[in-house]
Design a protein around this motif. Structure first.
Motif, PDB file in Angstrom:
ATOM      1  N   VAL A  29      -4.670 -20.128 -31.660  1.00 49.74           N
ATOM      2  CA  VAL A  29      -5.576 -19.270 -30.906  1.00 49.74           C
ATOM      3  C   VAL A  29      -5.496 -17.841 -31.420  1.00 49.74           C
ATOM      4  CG1 VAL A  29      -6.055 -18.275 -28.629  1.00 49.74           C
ATOM      5  CG2 VAL A  29      -5.481 -20.704 -28.837  1.00 49.74           C
ATOM      6  N   ASN A  30      -4.268 -17.380 -31.665  1.00 53.20           N
ATOM      7  CA  ASN A  30      -4.058 -15.992 -32.086  1.00 53.20           C
ATOM      8  C   ASN A  30      -2.721 -15.904 -32.812  1.00 53.20           C
ATOM      9  OD1 ASN A  30      -3.677 -13.239 -32.390  1.00 53.20           O
ATOM     10  ND2 ASN A  30      -4.198 -12.725 -30.267  1.00 53.20           N
ATOM     11  N   LYS A  31      -2.755 -15.553 -34.072  1.00 55.05           N
ATOM     12  CA  LYS A  31      -1.531 -15.481 -34.871  1.00 55.05           C
ATOM     13  C   LYS A  31      -0.605 -14.351 -34.425  1.00 55.05           C
ATOM     14  CE  LYS A  31      -3.625 -12.627 -38.509  1.00 55.05           C
ATOM     15  NZ  LYS A  31      -3.961 -12.553 -39.961  1.00 55.05           N
ATOM     16  N   ASP A  32      -1.110 -13.442 -33.575  1.00 53.68           N
ATOM     17  CA  ASP A  32      -0.279 -12.343 -33.074  1.00 53.68           C
ATOM     18  C   ASP A  32       0.730 -12.808 -32.025  1.00 53.68           C
ATOM     19  OD1 ASP A  32      -1.627 -10.574 -34.694  1.00 53.68           O
ATOM     20  OD2 ASP A  32      -2.933  -9.808 -33.107  1.00 53.68           O
ATOM     21  N   ILE A  33       0.516 -13.989 -31.441  1.00 55.03           N
ATOM     22  CA  ILE A  33       1.442 -14.512 -30.431  1.00 55.03           C
ATOM     23  C   ILE A  33       2.713 -14.985 -31.118  1.00 55.03           C
ATOM     24  CG2 ILE A  33       1.806 -16.237 -28.632  1.00 55.03           C
ATOM     25  CD1 ILE A  33      -1.268 -16.345 -28.311  1.00 55.03           C
ATOM     26  N   THR A  53      -2.390  -8.451 -36.844  1.00 54.70           N
ATOM     27  CA  THR A  53      -3.761  -8.635 -37.328  1.00 54.70           C
ATOM     28  C   THR A  53      -4.323  -7.357 -37.929  1.00 54.70           C
ATOM     29  OG1 THR A  53      -4.219 -10.403 -35.754  1.00 54.70           O
ATOM     30  CG2 THR A  53      -6.119  -9.225 -36.657  1.00 54.70           C
ATOM     31  N   ASP A  54      -4.208  -6.252 -37.189  1.00 54.84           N
ATOM     32  CA  ASP A  54      -4.749  -4.998 -37.732  1.00 54.84           C
ATOM     33  C   ASP A  54      -3.811  -3.811 -37.557  1.00 54.84           C
ATOM     34  OD1 ASP A  54      -5.043  -4.124 -35.060  1.00 54.84           O
ATOM     35  OD2 ASP A  54      -7.095  -4.859 -34.953  1.00 54.84           O
ATOM     36  N   GLY A  55      -2.620  -4.048 -36.991  1.00 53.02           N
ATOM     37  CA  GLY A  55      -1.602  -2.986 -36.944  1.00 53.02           C
ATOM     38  C   GLY A  55      -1.768  -1.959 -35.850  1.00 53.02           C
ATOM     39  N   ASP A  56      -2.731  -2.135 -34.952  1.00 53.79           N
ATOM     40  CA  ASP A  56      -2.958  -1.175 -33.867  1.00 53.79           C
ATOM     41  C   ASP A  56      -2.042  -1.529 -32.692  1.00 53.79           C
ATOM     42  OD1 ASP A  56      -3.811   0.492 -31.864  1.00 53.79           O
ATOM     43  OD2 ASP A  56      -5.883  -0.228 -31.839  1.00 53.79           O
ATOM     44  N   ASP A  57      -0.983  -0.735 -32.508  1.00 57.39           N
ATOM     45  CA  ASP A  57      -0.021  -1.035 -31.448  1.00 57.39           C
ATOM     46  C   ASP A  57      -0.612  -0.939 -30.056  1.00 57.39           C
ATOM     47  OD1 ASP A  57       2.297  -1.759 -32.850  1.00 57.39           O
ATOM     48  OD2 ASP A  57       2.889   0.317 -33.160  1.00 57.39           O
ATOM     49  N   THR A  58      -1.690  -0.187 -29.886  1.00 58.71           N
ATOM     50  CA  THR A  58      -2.266   0.012 -28.556  1.00 58.71           C
ATOM     51  C   THR A  58      -3.341  -1.031 -28.206  1.00 58.71           C
ATOM     52  OG1 THR A  58      -3.999   1.529 -29.333  1.00 58.71           O
ATOM     53  CG2 THR A  58      -1.856   2.496 -28.751  1.00 58.71           C
ATOM     54  N   PHE A  59      -3.682  -1.872 -29.137  1.00 56.06           N
ATOM     55  CA  PHE A  59      -4.803  -2.791 -28.955  1.00 56.06           C
ATOM     56  C   PHE A  59      -4.639  -3.660 -27.719  1.00 56.06           C
ATOM     57  CE2 PHE A  59      -6.860  -6.917 -29.722  1.00 56.06           C
ATOM     58  CZ  PHE A  59      -8.159  -6.517 -29.993  1.00 56.06           C
ATOM     59  N   ILE A  75       1.159  -8.828 -22.641  1.00 53.06           N
ATOM     60  CA  ILE A  75       2.520  -8.340 -22.883  1.00 53.06           C
ATOM     61  C   ILE A  75       2.701  -8.194 -24.392  1.00 53.06           C
ATOM     62  CG2 ILE A  75       4.976  -8.740 -22.509  1.00 53.06           C
ATOM     63  CD1 ILE A  75       3.256  -8.418 -19.940  1.00 53.06           C
ATOM     64  N   PHE A  76       3.184  -7.028 -24.832  1.00 49.88           N
ATOM     65  CA  PHE A  76       3.253  -6.811 -26.278  1.00 49.88           C
ATOM     66  C   PHE A  76       4.457  -5.956 -26.664  1.00 49.88           C
ATOM     67  CE2 PHE A  76       1.084  -3.012 -24.801  1.00 49.88           C
ATOM     68  CZ  PHE A  76       1.483  -2.001 -25.678  1.00 49.88           C
ATOM     69  N   SER A  77       4.809  -6.082 -27.935  1.00 51.90           N
ATOM     70  CA  SER A  77       5.782  -5.169 -28.551  1.00 51.90           C
ATOM     71  C   SER A  77       5.085  -4.467 -29.698  1.00 51.90           C
ATOM     72  CB  SER A  77       7.019  -5.922 -29.042  1.00 51.90           C
ATOM     73  OG  SER A  77       6.679  -6.835 -30.069  1.00 51.90           O
ATOM     74  N   GLU A  78       5.709  -3.407 -30.175  1.00 48.89           N
ATOM     75  CA  GLU A  78       5.139  -2.646 -31.275  1.00 48.89           C
ATOM     76  C   GLU A  78       5.661  -3.169 -32.615  1.00 48.89           C
ATOM     77  OE1 GLU A  78       4.436   1.713 -29.440  1.00 48.89           O
ATOM     78  OE2 GLU A  78       6.510   1.024 -29.434  1.00 48.89           O
ATOM     79  N   LEU A  79       4.964  -2.815 -33.678  1.00 50.24           N
ATOM     80  CA  LEU A  79       5.310  -3.337 -34.994  1.00 50.24           C
ATOM     81  C   LEU A  79       6.669  -2.848 -35.477  1.00 50.24           C
ATOM     82  CD1 LEU A  79       1.881  -3.202 -36.860  1.00 50.24           C
ATOM     83  CD2 LEU A  79       3.068  -5.204 -35.961  1.00 50.24           C
ATOM     84  N   GLN A  80       7.123  -1.709 -34.985  1.00 48.95           N
ATOM     85  CA  GLN A  80       8.432  -1.227 -35.439  1.00 48.95           C
ATOM     86  C   GLN A  80       9.575  -2.084 -34.912  1.00 48.95           C
ATOM     87  OE1 GLN A  80       9.644   2.708 -33.659  1.00 48.95           O
ATOM     88  NE2 GLN A  80       7.557   2.624 -32.863  1.00 48.95           N
ATOM     89  N   ASN A  81       9.305  -2.909 -33.902  1.00 49.75           N
ATOM     90  CA  ASN A  81      10.274  -3.922 -33.482  1.00 49.75           C
ATOM     91  C   ASN A  81      10.030  -5.200 -34.261  1.00 49.75           C
ATOM     92  OD1 ASN A  81      10.671  -2.968 -30.027  1.00 49.75           O
ATOM     93  ND2 ASN A  81      12.229  -3.020 -31.603  1.00 49.75           N
ATOM     94  N   HIS A  82      11.088  -5.770 -34.826  1.00 49.92           N
ATOM     95  CA  HIS A  82      10.978  -7.021 -35.554  1.00 49.92           C
ATOM     96  C   HIS A  82      10.829  -8.193 -34.568  1.00 49.92           C
ATOM     97  CE1 HIS A  82      12.919  -4.295 -38.468  1.00 49.92           C
ATOM     98  NE2 HIS A  82      12.228  -4.995 -39.362  1.00 49.92           N
ATOM     99  N   PRO A  83      10.227  -9.283 -34.997  1.00 53.36           N
ATOM    100  CA  PRO A  83       9.958 -10.394 -34.074  1.00 53.36           C
ATOM    101  C   PRO A  83      11.162 -11.277 -33.792  1.00 53.36           C
ATOM    102  CG  PRO A  83       9.084 -10.898 -36.254  1.00 53.36           C
ATOM    103  CD  PRO A  83       9.573  -9.482 -36.307  1.00 53.36           C
ATOM    104  N   ASP A  84      12.332 -10.972 -34.379  1.00 45.54           N
ATOM    105  CA  ASP A  84      13.509 -11.820 -34.152  1.00 45.54           C
ATOM    106  C   ASP A  84      14.410 -11.305 -33.036  1.00 45.54           C
ATOM    107  OD1 ASP A  84      14.682  -9.606 -35.313  1.00 45.54           O
ATOM    108  OD2 ASP A  84      15.477 -10.687 -37.057  1.00 45.54           O
TER     109      ASP A  84
END
Length: 210
Positions: A29-33, A53-59, A75-84
């Motif tokens: 559905v969404n690769k950002d999940i 997807t496009d790097g916009d942390d506020t999206f 619910i989201f985290s920002e790109l500066q946090n790693h996904p692990d």
């Protein structure tokens, strides 16, 4: 007291049980999940996104998991946090919705009785289950936690940990017996308050098992 390290807190934690998430379906559905957050006895039971997807942390402040406009966001985290979830501090953001959805029920931790009886948060990813001991919850200002602290410095990280154990907040709840070291990994859940616009309600957890 001895310094507490991850996995040695001695608190009785909630069990996840048969809680399964189909990440293949979600990511189709969404690769950002990339994760799912679940906190027993609250309404926090949601997918977590990171906008690769496009790097916009506020999206995802105003978009759902389908990348469609929705005021409640995701619910989201920002790109500066790693996904692990192995950064010193990982921050997840969610709205404080009037209908009790998203991160609204984090405010249940303002109640000392609820805080005393509920101490576990789970983060699920495709490969792991991360278990956190919720050890403090309090109102703070709206400073950007990741940008306001240099967590790669042990001295700075240690000072931050101390601030979460002894917060300057009238509504703070802190779990007795918890001591932290710079080897610990912290999860911060951030939402708005029902008061001033420049305040946030923060729930802090420490990783104890993955």
């Amino acid at each position: 007291a001895e310094t507490v390290v991850a996995g040695d807190f001695g608190f009785k934690l909630a069990e996840l049980g048969d809680f399964n998430v189909d990440f293949d379906e979600l990511q189709s559905v969404n690769k950002d999940i990339y994760a799912w957050i679940y906190i027993p006895n609250t309404k926090v039971d949601y997918p977590v996104v990171r906008n690769i997807t496009d790097g916009d942390d506020t999206f995802y402040l105003e978009h759902n998991i389908y990348r469609q406009y929705q005021f409640s966001g995701t619910i989201f985290s920002e790109l500066q946090n790693h996904p692990d979830f192995h950064d010193p501090v990982t921050v997840l953001y969610g709205h404080n919705m009037l209908n009790g959805s998203m991160f609204a029920t984090l405010h249940d931790f303002e109640n000392p009785d609820f805080f005393a009886k509920n101490n576990t948060a789970f983060i699920l990813t495709k490969d792991k289950v991360y278990t956190y001991l919720i050890y403090s919850a309090y109102t703070f200002d709206d400073r950007h936690i990741l940008n306001s602290n240099f967590f790669n410095s042990k001295e700075s990280f240690r000072a931050y940990l101390e601030s979460t154990l002894h917060p300057y907040s009238l509504d703070a709840n802190v779990r007795e017996g918890v001591e932290l070291t710079t080897d610990n990994r912290i999860l911060v859940l951030s939402t708005c308050t029902n008061g001033a616009a420049n305040t946030r309600y923060l729930v802090q957890g420490v990783l104890i098992a993955d």
